[in-house]
Write a protein that holds these residues in place. Structure first.
Motif, PDB file in Angstrom:
ATOM      1  N   GLU A  26       0.814  -1.207   0.000  1.00  0.00           N
ATOM      2  CA  GLU A  26       0.000   0.000   0.000  1.00  0.00           C
ATOM      3  C   GLU A  26       0.849   1.259   0.000  1.00  0.00           C
ATOM      4  N   GLN A  27       2.154   1.094   0.320  1.00  0.00           N
ATOM      5  CA  GLN A  27       2.958   2.312   0.446  1.00  0.00           C
ATOM      6  C   GLN A  27       3.065   3.078  -0.876  1.00  0.00           C
ATOM      7  N   ALA A  28       2.985   2.370  -2.017  1.00  0.00           N
ATOM      8  CA  ALA A  28       3.065   3.057  -3.309  1.00  0.00           C
ATOM      9  C   ALA A  28       1.833   3.929  -3.522  1.00  0.00           C
ATOM     10  N   ASP A  29       0.661   3.360  -3.269  1.00  0.00           N
ATOM     11  CA  ASP A  29      -0.585   4.123  -3.416  1.00  0.00           C
ATOM     12  C   ASP A  29      -0.586   5.361  -2.530  1.00  0.00           C
ATOM     13  N   THR A  30      -0.205   5.151  -1.277  1.00  0.00           N
ATOM     14  CA  THR A  30      -0.206   6.250  -0.312  1.00  0.00           C
ATOM     15  C   THR A  30       0.801   7.317  -0.728  1.00  0.00           C
ATOM     16  N   ALA A  31       1.976   6.866  -1.130  1.00  0.00           N
ATOM     17  CA  ALA A  31       3.040   7.803  -1.500  1.00  0.00           C
ATOM     18  C   ALA A  31       2.635   8.668  -2.688  1.00  0.00           C
ATOM     19  N   LEU A  32       1.834   8.080  -3.599  1.00  0.00           N
ATOM     20  CA  LEU A  32       1.478   8.816  -4.814  1.00  0.00           C
ATOM     21  C   LEU A  32       0.562  10.007  -4.555  1.00  0.00           C
ATOM     22  N   SER A  33       0.002  10.080  -3.376  1.00  0.00           N
ATOM     23  CA  SER A  33      -0.835  11.244  -3.075  1.00  0.00           C
ATOM     24  C   SER A  33       0.031  12.438  -2.691  1.00  0.00           C
ATOM     25  N   ARG A  34       1.328  12.203  -2.516  1.00  0.00           N
ATOM     26  CA  ARG A  34       2.212  13.300  -2.096  1.00  0.00           C
ATOM     27  C   ARG A  34       2.852  14.003  -3.298  1.00  0.00           C
ATOM     28  N   THR A  35       2.925  15.315  -3.208  1.00  0.00           N
ATOM     29  CA  THR A  35       3.451  16.122  -4.306  1.00  0.00           C
ATOM     30  C   THR A  35       4.885  15.732  -4.657  1.00  0.00           C
ATOM     31  N   GLU A  36       5.701  15.484  -3.632  1.00  0.00           N
ATOM     32  CA  GLU A  36       7.118  15.182  -3.908  1.00  0.00           C
ATOM     33  C   GLU A  36       7.270  13.833  -4.606  1.00  0.00           C
ATOM     34  N   THR A  37       6.356  12.891  -4.308  1.00  0.00           N
ATOM     35  CA  THR A  37       6.411  11.587  -4.988  1.00  0.00           C
ATOM     36  C   THR A  37       6.050  11.747  -6.460  1.00  0.00           C
ATOM     37  N   LYS A  38       5.026  12.566  -6.726  1.00  0.00           N
ATOM     38  CA  LYS A  38       4.632  12.800  -8.124  1.00  0.00           C
ATOM     39  C   LYS A  38       5.792  13.427  -8.891  1.00  0.00           C
ATOM     40  N   ALA A  39       6.476  14.364  -8.249  1.00  0.00           N
ATOM     41  CA  ALA A  39       7.625  15.012  -8.908  1.00  0.00           C
ATOM     42  C   ALA A  39       8.727  13.986  -9.176  1.00  0.00           C
ATOM     43  N   LEU A  40       8.929  13.084  -8.218  1.00  0.00           N
ATOM     44  CA  LEU A  40       9.964  12.050  -8.399  1.00  0.00           C
ATOM     45  C   LEU A  40       9.607  11.130  -9.567  1.00  0.00           C
ATOM     46  N   VAL A  41       8.344  10.749  -9.666  1.00  0.00           N
ATOM     47  CA  VAL A  41       7.913   9.878 -10.775  1.00  0.00           C
ATOM     48  C   VAL A  41       8.153  10.587 -12.109  1.00  0.00           C
ATOM     49  N   ARG A  42       7.837  11.890 -12.156  1.00  0.00           N
ATOM     50  CA  ARG A  42       8.061  12.632 -13.407  1.00  0.00           C
ATOM     51  C   ARG A  42       9.550  12.682 -13.748  1.00  0.00           C
ATOM     52  N   ARG A  43      10.393  12.825 -12.729  1.00  0.00           N
ATOM     53  CA  ARG A  43      11.846  12.841 -13.002  1.00  0.00           C
ATOM     54  C   ARG A  43      12.322  11.487 -13.527  1.00  0.00           C
ATOM     55  N   ARG A  44      11.770  10.414 -12.964  1.00  0.00           N
ATOM     56  CA  ARG A  44      12.163   9.079 -13.437  1.00  0.00           C
ATOM     57  C   ARG A  44      11.690   8.871 -14.887  1.00  0.00           C
ATOM     58  N   ILE A  45      10.496   9.373 -15.231  1.00  0.00           N
ATOM     59  CA  ILE A  45      10.023   9.284 -16.618  1.00  0.00           C
ATOM     60  C   ILE A  45      10.997  10.023 -17.535  1.00  0.00           C
ATOM     61  N   ASP A  46      11.467  11.178 -17.077  1.00  0.00           N
ATOM     62  CA  ASP A  46      12.410  11.970 -17.891  1.00  0.00           C
ATOM     63  C   ASP A  46      13.739  11.252 -18.099  1.00  0.00           C
ATOM     64  N   GLU A  47      14.044  10.278 -17.236  1.00  0.00           N
ATOM     65  CA  GLU A  47      15.309   9.535 -17.374  1.00  0.00           C
ATOM     66  C   GLU A  47      15.233   8.432 -18.432  1.00  0.00           C
ATOM     67  N   LEU A  48      14.036   8.122 -18.896  1.00  0.00           N
ATOM     68  CA  LEU A  48      13.908   7.058 -19.903  1.00  0.00           C
ATOM     69  C   LEU A  48      14.539   7.516 -21.217  1.00  0.00           C
ATOM     70  N   PRO A  49      15.141   6.596 -21.963  1.00  0.00           N
ATOM     71  CA  PRO A  49      15.630   6.961 -23.301  1.00  0.00           C
ATOM     72  C   PRO A  49      14.495   7.593 -24.114  1.00  0.00           C
ATOM     73  N   GLU A  50      14.839   8.623 -24.902  1.00  0.00           N
ATOM     74  CA  GLU A  50      13.808   9.481 -25.496  1.00  0.00           C
ATOM     75  C   GLU A  50      12.732   8.740 -26.295  1.00  0.00           C
ATOM     76  N   SER A  51      13.121   7.776 -27.123  1.00  0.00           N
ATOM     77  CA  SER A  51      12.117   7.123 -27.980  1.00  0.00           C
ATOM     78  C   SER A  51      11.123   6.312 -27.141  1.00  0.00           C
ATOM     79  N   PHE A  52      11.553   5.870 -25.952  1.00  0.00           N
ATOM     80  CA  PHE A  52      10.658   5.117 -25.064  1.00  0.00           C
ATOM     81  C   PHE A  52       9.811   6.079 -24.227  1.00  0.00           C
ATOM     82  N   ARG A  53      10.460   7.138 -23.755  1.00  0.00           N
ATOM     83  CA  ARG A  53       9.747   8.161 -22.964  1.00  0.00           C
ATOM     84  C   ARG A  53       8.602   8.754 -23.789  1.00  0.00           C
ATOM     85  N   THR A  54       8.876   9.038 -25.066  1.00  0.00           N
ATOM     86  CA  THR A  54       7.857   9.657 -25.920  1.00  0.00           C
ATOM     87  C   THR A  54       6.648   8.738 -26.074  1.00  0.00           C
TER      88      THR A  54
END
Lengths: 84, 211
Positions: B133-161
């Motif tokens: 449940e910690q993932a669900d709970t964590a996702l309600s937090r602003t800093e977790t959402k920002a972290l997820v977006r940063r991890r998405i940005d780390e994907l190689p471009e053709s996959f991220r797109t």
């Protein structure tokens, strides 16, 4: 079905696009493989995390700089005058 | 209150809201206030879409300017086959992808190290521990959402797109293939790998409960 095949069918599984016979085999494997069940759950959570994280940014308004709005409207004027 | 207009039988198009229909009529008549309303109503969200795809503010601003100009020029051809907001969204996505294509190409990092490994017998090499449940709970937090977006940005471009277009922007497989000038099958494969790689990048955070 082995975990490797399970992985290959995973995207179609979460989007509900697996054919009935493959789905039955896939779910039989899941029922027997705790590691795959955990992986499938994490895969789903990953999709949800991406959506949740980006939806929050998508809904964010008010960060459109006024000078950018004015630049767009200025660029629109010749198009608007031409079309009216 | 009725908020849609019946477009008649046999026409395969969504109903435009009354507000959109009226706005469209004013745009076509060349009212300056209509152009301003369109820009002020949609530009904030569309800027966020552009920023996600191109990855920086400066280019996202260029994308928005190009996209609105394209939209204004295309207005006479817009037949209401989609909502105004959907139509604008597609134009912004296309403009953002054009911007990506004009960048100097640099070799993309391999996504392989981020994909799950398998043993010779076909089992996963890694034993996955539940995020619970910690993932669900964590996702309600602003800093977790920002972290997820940063991890998405780390994907190689053709996959991220592909991940952004399919999972976030809501394009279907065929449309994603069309705008990326590839095949639907390639889109499906890239999407699956992008999700698997993102899972790997998120696992240290969600798995350890540090969020």
């Amino acid at each position: 079905m082995k975990c490797r095949e399970c992985d290959e069918f995973l995207a179609d599984y979460v989007s509900g696009e697996l054919a009935a016979d493959v789905l039955a085999t896939f779910e039989l494997h899941l029922s027997r493989c705790r590691n795959c069940r955990t992986y499938v759950e994490q895969y789903r959570l990953t999709i949800a995390a991406g959506k949740t994280a980006c939806e929050a940014a998508k809904e964010a308004k008010g960060d459109m700089p006024e000078e950018l709005i004015q630049a767009i409207l200025a660029a629109a004027r010749p198009v608007r005058d031409h079309s009216s | 209150m009725q908020d849609t207009i019946d477009r008649g039988q046999g026409e395969n198009r969504p109903d435009l809201s009354l507000d959109e229909t009226e706005l469209l009529a004013r745009l076509r008549s060349g009212y300056g206030s209509a152009y301003e309303e369109l820009v002020r109503t949609y530009s904030g969200r569309l800027l966020a879409v552009a920023r996600r795809i191109v990855g920086n503010d400066e280019e996202a601003r260029d994308v928005i300017q190009d996209a609105f100009l394209n939209a204004f020029r295309s207005l006479p051809r817009f037949q209401g086959e989609a909502r105004l907001s959907t139509w604008l969204h597609r134009i912004v996505v296309n403009s953002a992808l054009m911007k990506l294509r004009t960048r100097r190409r640099k070799p993309e990092e391999s996504i392989e190290p981020l994909l799950p490994a398998f043993l010779a017998d076909g089992h996963y090499a890694e034993k996955f521990s539940t995020w619970g449940e910690q993932a669900d709970t964590a996702l309600s937090r602003t800093e977790t959402k920002a972290l997820v977006r940063r991890r998405i940005d780390e994907l190689p471009e053709s996959f991220r797109t592909v991940l952004l277009l399919r999972d976030i922007e809501g394009l279907d497989t065929e449309e994603t293939a069309r705008v990326l000038e590839t095949t639907p099958n390639a889109v499906k494969i890239r999407l699956h790998r992008a999700r698997a790689a993102l899972r790997t990048l998120l696992a240290p955070h969600f798995g350890r409960g540090e969020l």
